[in-house]
Design a protein around this motif. Structure first.
Motif, mmCIF file in Angstrom:
data_model
loop_
_atom_site.group_PDB
_atom_site.id
_atom_site.type_symbol
_atom_site.label_atom_id
_atom_site.label_comp_id
_atom_site.label_asym_id
_atom_site.label_seq_id
_atom_site.Cartn_x
_atom_site.Cartn_y
_atom_site.Cartn_z
ATOM 1 N N LEU A 59 50.143 -12.123 -6.508
ATOM 2 C CA LEU A 59 50.084 -11.724 -7.918
ATOM 3 C C LEU A 59 50.960 -12.623 -8.782
ATOM 4 O O LEU A 59 50.595 -12.954 -9.904
ATOM 5 N N GLY A 60 52.116 -12.997 -8.252
ATOM 6 C CA GLY A 60 53.047 -13.798 -9.035
ATOM 7 C C GLY A 60 52.690 -15.266 -9.116
ATOM 8 O O GLY A 60 53.066 -15.944 -10.070
ATOM 9 N N THR A 61 51.953 -15.783 -8.131
ATOM 10 C CA THR A 61 51.695 -17.222 -8.114
ATOM 11 C C THR A 61 50.234 -17.593 -8.318
ATOM 12 O O THR A 61 49.951 -18.596 -8.957
ATOM 13 N N LYS A 62 49.328 -16.840 -7.785
ATOM 14 C CA LYS A 62 47.915 -17.234 -7.799
ATOM 15 C C LYS A 62 47.069 -16.444 -8.799
ATOM 16 O O LYS A 62 46.274 -17.008 -9.522
ATOM 17 N N ALA A 63 47.201 -15.135 -8.811
ATOM 18 C CA ALA A 63 46.355 -14.287 -9.650
ATOM 19 C C ALA A 63 46.813 -14.349 -11.102
ATOM 20 O O ALA A 63 48.002 -14.381 -11.394
ATOM 21 N N LYS A 64 45.883 -14.358 -11.993
ATOM 22 C CA LYS A 64 46.174 -14.366 -13.422
ATOM 23 C C LYS A 64 45.689 -13.040 -14.020
ATOM 24 O O LYS A 64 44.594 -12.936 -14.561
ATOM 25 N N LEU A 65 46.524 -12.015 -13.902
ATOM 26 C CA LEU A 65 46.149 -10.694 -14.403
ATOM 27 C C LEU A 65 46.603 -10.452 -15.833
ATOM 28 O O LEU A 65 46.297 -9.420 -16.412
ATOM 29 N N GLY A 66 47.346 -11.381 -16.381
ATOM 30 C CA GLY A 66 47.813 -11.246 -17.756
ATOM 31 C C GLY A 66 48.728 -10.045 -17.917
ATOM 32 O O GLY A 66 49.705 -9.889 -17.189
ATOM 33 N N PRO A 67 48.385 -9.155 -18.863
ATOM 34 C CA PRO A 67 49.266 -8.015 -19.123
ATOM 35 C C PRO A 67 49.279 -6.983 -17.984
ATOM 36 O O PRO A 67 50.125 -6.103 -17.969
ATOM 37 N N TYR A 68 48.366 -7.108 -17.031
ATOM 38 C CA TYR A 68 48.324 -6.148 -15.929
ATOM 39 C C TYR A 68 49.170 -6.586 -14.733
ATOM 40 O O TYR A 68 49.265 -5.875 -13.749
ATOM 41 N N SER A 69 49.797 -7.750 -14.818
ATOM 42 C CA SER A 69 50.639 -8.234 -13.725
ATOM 43 C C SER A 69 51.833 -7.328 -13.475
ATOM 44 O O SER A 69 52.143 -6.997 -12.335
ATOM 45 N N LEU A 70 52.526 -6.952 -14.535
ATOM 46 C CA LEU A 70 53.712 -6.111 -14.370
ATOM 47 C C LEU A 70 53.369 -4.740 -13.801
ATOM 48 O O LEU A 70 53.990 -4.314 -12.824
ATOM 49 N N PRO A 71 52.375 -4.023 -14.345
ATOM 50 C CA PRO A 71 52.056 -2.724 -13.743
ATOM 51 C C PRO A 71 51.600 -2.842 -12.287
ATOM 52 O O PRO A 71 51.954 -1.989 -11.452
ATOM 53 N N ALA A 72 50.850 -3.881 -11.955
ATOM 54 C CA ALA A 72 50.399 -4.056 -10.574
ATOM 55 C C ALA A 72 51.588 -4.332 -9.654
ATOM 56 O O ALA A 72 51.699 -3.737 -8.570
ATOM 57 N N SER A 73 52.486 -5.198 -10.080
ATOM 58 C CA SER A 73 53.670 -5.500 -9.267
ATOM 59 C C SER A 73 54.566 -4.278 -9.128
ATOM 60 O O SER A 73 55.113 -4.026 -8.049
#
Length: 117
Positions: A27-41
């Protein structure tokens, strides 16, 4: 008398923790979730925390402790994140001192600057 736990149960939980750690890295290096990165992490971090608390700290075996420790921990985590986010959202932009025309951005050390800058 405490029930003897199988070593394979701990190995299984460890494997799940490794998979979730790799998912966090992806999630931190490859996926580009935009604003959903923080909730997913944060969701992955909560699951990993629950696994460690329940199995490696043996809370799964303690009925009373589960009812107290987990909600109190969640409450303090919520307070910590809530106050931190509230402070960041209400932070006042610093004014420029008189006579300074350039942009007031922190300068990154040369070793951390992108190539070509």
């Amino acid at each position: 008398m405490a029930k003897k736990r199988s070593t394979w149960g701990y190995v299984g939980v460890w494997v799940v923790l490794v998979v979730l750690t790799v998912a966090t890295w992806m999630l931190g290096t490859k996926a580009k979730l935009g604003p959903y990165s923080l909730p997913a992490s944060m969701g992955i971090a909560v699951v990993k925390t629950m696994l460690v608390a329940m199995f490696f700290m043996h809370l799964v075996e303690q009925r009373g402790a589960r009812r107290v420790v987990l909600p109190v921990s969640a409450l303090f985590l919520g307070l910590l994140l809530g106050v931190s986010l509230l402070e960041a959202m209400t932070r006042i932009q610093m004014a420029r001192p008189n006579g300074i025309e350039e942009e007031l951005k922190p300068k990154r050390p040369a070793s951390t600057r992108p190539v070509g800058h």
